[in-house]
Design an enzyme around this catalytic site. Structure first.
Site, PDB file in Angstrom:
ATOM      1  N   GLY A  68       0.853  -1.159   0.051  1.00 54.27           N
ATOM      2  CA  GLY A  68      -0.008  -0.074  -0.110  1.00 54.27           C
ATOM      3  C   GLY A  68       0.764   1.257   0.070  1.00 54.27           C
TER       4      GLY A  68
ATOM      5  N   PRO B 174      -5.694   8.219  -2.873  1.00 54.76           N
ATOM      6  CA  PRO B 174      -6.298   8.890  -3.791  1.00 54.76           C
ATOM      7  C   PRO B 174      -5.712  10.121  -4.654  1.00 54.76           C
ATOM      8  CG  PRO B 174      -7.665   8.141  -1.786  1.00 54.76           C
ATOM      9  CD  PRO B 174      -6.109   7.853  -1.574  1.00 54.76           C
TER      10      PRO B 174
ATOM     11  N   GLY C 183      -0.536   9.584  -6.433  1.00 57.26           N
ATOM     12  CA  GLY C 183      -0.115   8.533  -7.210  1.00 57.26           C
ATOM     13  C   GLY C 183       1.333   8.386  -7.887  1.00 57.26           C
TER      14      GLY C 183
ATOM     15  N   GLU D  61       3.405   1.286 -11.501  1.00 53.21           N
ATOM     16  CA  GLU D  61       4.769   1.161 -11.017  1.00 53.21           C
ATOM     17  C   GLU D  61       5.719   2.203 -11.741  1.00 53.21           C
ATOM     18  OE1 GLU D  61       6.204  -1.407  -9.359  1.00 53.21           O
ATOM     19  OE2 GLU D  61       4.520  -2.764  -8.766  1.00 53.21           O
ATOM     20  N   GLY D  62       5.078   3.506 -11.838  1.00 58.40           N
ATOM     21  CA  GLY D  62       5.796   4.531 -12.317  1.00 58.40           C
ATOM     22  C   GLY D  62       5.205   4.473 -13.705  1.00 58.40           C
ATOM     23  N   THR D  63       4.563   5.572 -14.243  1.00 55.88           N
ATOM     24  CA  THR D  63       4.143   5.862 -15.403  1.00 55.88           C
ATOM     25  C   THR D  63       5.220   6.142 -16.458  1.00 55.88           C
ATOM     26  OG1 THR D  63       3.701   8.143 -15.483  1.00 55.88           O
ATOM     27  CG2 THR D  63       1.988   7.033 -14.456  1.00 55.88           C
TER      28      THR D  63
HETATM   29  C1  LIG Z   1      -4.623  -1.883 -11.828  1.00 57.07           C
HETATM   30  C2  LIG Z   1      -3.728  -1.135 -10.906  1.00 57.07           C
HETATM   31  C3  LIG Z   1      -3.183  -1.859  -9.587  1.00 57.07           C
HETATM   32  C4  LIG Z   1      -2.189  -1.060  -9.000  1.00 57.07           C
HETATM   33  N1  LIG Z   1      -1.673  -1.798  -7.779  1.00 57.07           N
HETATM   34  C5  LIG Z   1      -0.896  -0.749  -7.034  1.00 57.07           C
HETATM   35  C6  LIG Z   1      -0.459  -1.771  -5.847  1.00 57.07           C
HETATM   36  O1  LIG Z   1      -0.573  -2.860  -5.661  1.00 57.07           O
HETATM   37  N2  LIG Z   1       0.085  -0.753  -4.874  1.00 57.07           N
HETATM   38  C7  LIG Z   1       0.211   0.495  -5.131  1.00 57.07           C
HETATM   39  O2  LIG Z   1       0.632   1.442  -4.076  1.00 57.07           O
HETATM   40  N3  LIG Z   1      -0.235   1.220  -6.220  1.00 57.07           N
HETATM   41  C8  LIG Z   1      -0.946   0.434  -7.241  1.00 57.07           C
HETATM   42  N4  LIG Z   1      -1.418   0.923  -8.247  1.00 57.07           N
HETATM   43  C9  LIG Z   1      -1.252   2.603  -8.594  1.00 57.07           C
HETATM   44  C10 LIG Z   1      -0.419   3.072  -9.533  1.00 57.07           C
HETATM   45  O3  LIG Z   1       0.925   2.879  -9.025  1.00 57.07           O
HETATM   46  C11 LIG Z   1      -0.627   4.491  -9.823  1.00 57.07           C
HETATM   47  O4  LIG Z   1      -2.012   4.412 -10.612  1.00 57.07           O
HETATM   48  C12 LIG Z   1       0.433   5.084 -10.684  1.00 57.07           C
HETATM   49  O5  LIG Z   1       1.595   5.515  -9.902  1.00 57.07           O
HETATM   50  C13 LIG Z   1      -0.072   6.332 -11.331  1.00 57.07           C
HETATM   51  O6  LIG Z   1      -0.716   7.288 -10.292  1.00 57.07           O
HETATM   52  P1  LIG Z   1      -1.942   8.020 -10.617  1.00 57.07           P
HETATM   53  O7  LIG Z   1      -2.943   7.062 -11.218  1.00 57.07           O
HETATM   54  O8  LIG Z   1      -2.593   8.572  -9.358  1.00 57.07           O
HETATM   55  O9  LIG Z   1      -1.858   9.031 -11.801  1.00 57.07           O
HETATM   56  P2  LIG Z   1      -1.409  10.391 -11.594  1.00 57.07           P
HETATM   57  O10 LIG Z   1      -0.169  10.510 -10.876  1.00 57.07           O
HETATM   58  O11 LIG Z   1      -2.618  11.435 -11.149  1.00 57.07           O
HETATM   59  O12 LIG Z   1      -0.952  10.702 -13.106  1.00 57.07           O
HETATM   60  C14 LIG Z   1      -1.760  11.188 -14.242  1.00 57.07           C
HETATM   61  C15 LIG Z   1      -1.215  11.359 -15.473  1.00 57.07           C
HETATM   62  O13 LIG Z   1      -0.277  12.568 -15.356  1.00 57.07           O
HETATM   63  C16 LIG Z   1       1.032  12.011 -15.587  1.00 57.07           C
HETATM   64  N5  LIG Z   1       1.921  12.838 -14.573  1.00 57.07           N
HETATM   65  C17 LIG Z   1       2.060  12.960 -13.336  1.00 57.07           C
HETATM   66  N6  LIG Z   1       3.114  13.662 -13.104  1.00 57.07           N
HETATM   67  C18 LIG Z   1       3.546  14.113 -13.825  1.00 57.07           C
HETATM   68  C19 LIG Z   1       4.801  15.005 -14.176  1.00 57.07           C
HETATM   69  N7  LIG Z   1       5.387  15.304 -13.118  1.00 57.07           N
HETATM   70  N8  LIG Z   1       5.371  15.307 -15.463  1.00 57.07           N
HETATM   71  C20 LIG Z   1       4.576  14.728 -16.659  1.00 57.07           C
HETATM   72  N9  LIG Z   1       3.441  13.862 -16.318  1.00 57.07           N
HETATM   73  C21 LIG Z   1       2.968  13.666 -15.134  1.00 57.07           C
HETATM   74  C22 LIG Z   1       1.039  10.706 -15.411  1.00 57.07           C
HETATM   75  O14 LIG Z   1       2.312  10.239 -16.099  1.00 57.07           O
HETATM   76  C23 LIG Z   1      -0.222  10.350 -15.931  1.00 57.07           C
HETATM   77  O15 LIG Z   1      -0.121  10.077 -17.491  1.00 57.07           O
HETATM   78  C24 LIG Z   1      -2.053   0.365  -9.149  1.00 57.07           C
HETATM   79  C25 LIG Z   1      -2.897   0.740 -10.166  1.00 57.07           C
HETATM   80  C26 LIG Z   1      -3.563   0.314 -11.248  1.00 57.07           C
HETATM   81  C27 LIG Z   1      -4.286   0.819 -12.102  1.00 57.07           C
END
Ligand SMILES: Cc1cc2nc3c(=O)[nH]c(=O)nc-3n(C[C@H](O)[C@H](O)[C@H](O)COP(=O)(O)OP(=O)(O)OC[C@H]3O[C@@H](n4cnc5c(N)ncnc54)[C@H](O)[C@@H]3O)c2cc1C
Length: 389
Positions: free
Chosen positions: A134, A138, A141, A368-370
């Site tokens: 975890g 919300p 991310g 795991e990092g976009t």
């Molecule tokens: C099915 C699934 C399983 C998951 N499992 C886990 C888990 O087991 N444990 C856990 O902790 N998390 C988990 N995650 C969460 C996942 O790691 C996050 O969704 C991810 O880190 C992205 O965060 P966010 O969705 O809040 O997107 P955001 O951070 O809101 O990003 C949205 C968009 O904005 C872009 N962006 C953000 N910041 C920047 C920047 N500085 N410059 C340019 N672009 C930017 C991103 O690249 C993306 O395109 C899971 C997600 C999914 C969908």
């Protein structure tokens, strides 16, 4: 179900030892015979096929590259080959194994007390106990450093308050590795299922990773004993070290999904004929797509192989793993799109795995990092300038 013949354009297998080939063959057979037949229904029904867990434990898939406590002690290359095979079945299966091994067993192994290791690692290795990780919240991310979840010391306990979301295996887990802000900075804790003040609820409505359980974790004045703290998990860098382990597995795993899409497109276009007696595979535009796929898969294999060798030699950097994760996810996603295209209307049907892989890989691009965040990691590595903010 026909057996997977493997994808090896450039004599990649000549780089592998007998032992490495045997590990891959064992995982390949498990996937072909046990796992792959289950995932069409698992995805459609939105369930994880739990019946696979005991056998994966017996085969040593959980924490495969860790030493001791019943773990298989495999090399990172062997571990990567397993990840590749299991993601051929479904990214949800590889996610399950990644979370259990890289995000739960690894932090206990690297940052836990001897008592925590003895208590949890053998059970997690065999699959008798399940774990989750975890970190995401919300509102945090891509930037987990802003997390709001707090742990406050209270005598010989900690009091935990906050919410984590998008947590793979959250409601299945017996133990959650939870990251929280303390007066001492961000620290990692082990929180057991059933602890008063801790609950998990599942997220529904996903169109991707449907065969993987995804949950929110809720902590409301949750009292956990002092011994729940992972003593060496200090700061966000400890959480990021776990993510590096998991991202390495993803960099290998997605090659399996890409191979499944490539092989499906190759066999389909060889069999299907349009405009006379010539198979689709005999047309130049179709061959160009197959050529792109096999070239990128081959480059991805070599990248994964080299990063595994660096990791086995203790020389790998997080920025190397960022390149592996980002590149291989991007090419796997494009292979899935091209394969879907080459199958025409059939490409959208669940009789073929490509649309399922395509949907799953959209998640793998984000978690795991976009893709963006890994581009910024690489950008920082080559310029020295962090551009996250
Ligand atoms: C099915 C699934 C399983 C998951 N499992 C886990 C888990 O087991 N444990 C856990 O902790 N998390 C988990 N995650 C969460 C996942 O790691 C996050 O969704 C991810 O880190 C992205 O965060 P966010 O969705 O809040 O997107 P955001 O951070 O809101 O990003 C949205 C968009 O904005 C872009 N962006 C953000 N910041 C920047 C920047 N500085 N410059 C340019 N672009 C930017 C991103 O690249 C993306 O395109 C899971 C997600 C999914 C969908």
């Amino acid at each position: 179900m026909p057996r997977f013949p493997g994808v090896d354009y450039l004599q990649f297998d000549s780089l592998l030892s007998e032992q490495e080939l045997l590990v891959r063959q064992t995982a390949r057979q498990f996937v072909d015979e046990q796992a792959q037949p289950l995932f069409k229904d698992a995805f459609n029904n939105g369930t994880f096929p739990k019946q696979l867990i005991p056998q994966m434990g017996e085969l040593g898939f959980f924490g495969a590259n860790l030493e001791g406590y019943g773990c298989a002690g495999m090399s990172n290359l062997e571990y990567g080959l397993i990840m590749q095979e299991v993601e051929r079945a479904d990214s949800g299966l590889r996610s399950f194994i990644s979370v259990q091994g890289a995000l739960v067993m690894y932090p206990i192994h690297a940052f836990g007390t001897e008592e925590q290791k003895q208590r949890w690692l053998p059970k997690l290795q065999s699959g008798q106990a399940l774990g989750c990780f975890g970190l995401t919240e919300p509102d945090f991310g891509s930037n987990p450093s802003g997390m709001l979840t707090k742990a406050v010391p209270d005598g010989d306990h900690w009091i935990l308050n906050g919410e984590k979301t998008w947590i793979t295996n959250g409601s299945l887990a017996d133990i959650a590795v939870v990251w929280a802000r303390t007066p001492d900075g961000i620290r990692g804790f082990l929180v057991e299922k059933g602890t008063p003040g801790f609950s998990a609820s599942d997220l529904h409505g996903k169109l991707s990773m449907r065969a993987s359980v995804t949950s929110s974790l809720h902590f409301s004045d949750c009292r956990i004993p002092c011994c729940s703290l992972l003593p060496e998990a200090k700061g966000l860098k400890a959480a990021l070290a776990c993510l590096s382990q998991a991202r390495f597995g993803i960099g290998w795993g997605v090659l399996g999904a890409a191979m499944d899409c490539y092989e499906t497109a190759r066999t389909y276009t060889l069999a299907r004929k349009q405009f006379g007696d010539k198979p689709l595979a005999g047309h130049q535009l179709v061959q160009e797509k197959l050529a792109w796929m096999i070239t990128e898969i081959t480059k991805g294999q070599l990248l994964a192989f080299h990063v595994a060798k660096l990791k086995d030699a203790g020389k790998v950097e997080a920025a190397h793993i960022s390149m592996l994760k980002r590149n291989n996810v991007a090419i796997a996603l494009e292979c899935a799109r091209l394969s879907r295209d080459l199958l025409g209307a059939n490409g959208i049907m669940d009789d073929y795995p490509v649309m399922r892989h395509l949907c799953n890989l959209e998640t793998v691009k984000t978690y795991e990092g976009t893709d963006h965040i890994h581009a910024l990691v690489i950008g920082e590595r080559v310029t020295g300038i962090p551009a996250y903010r």
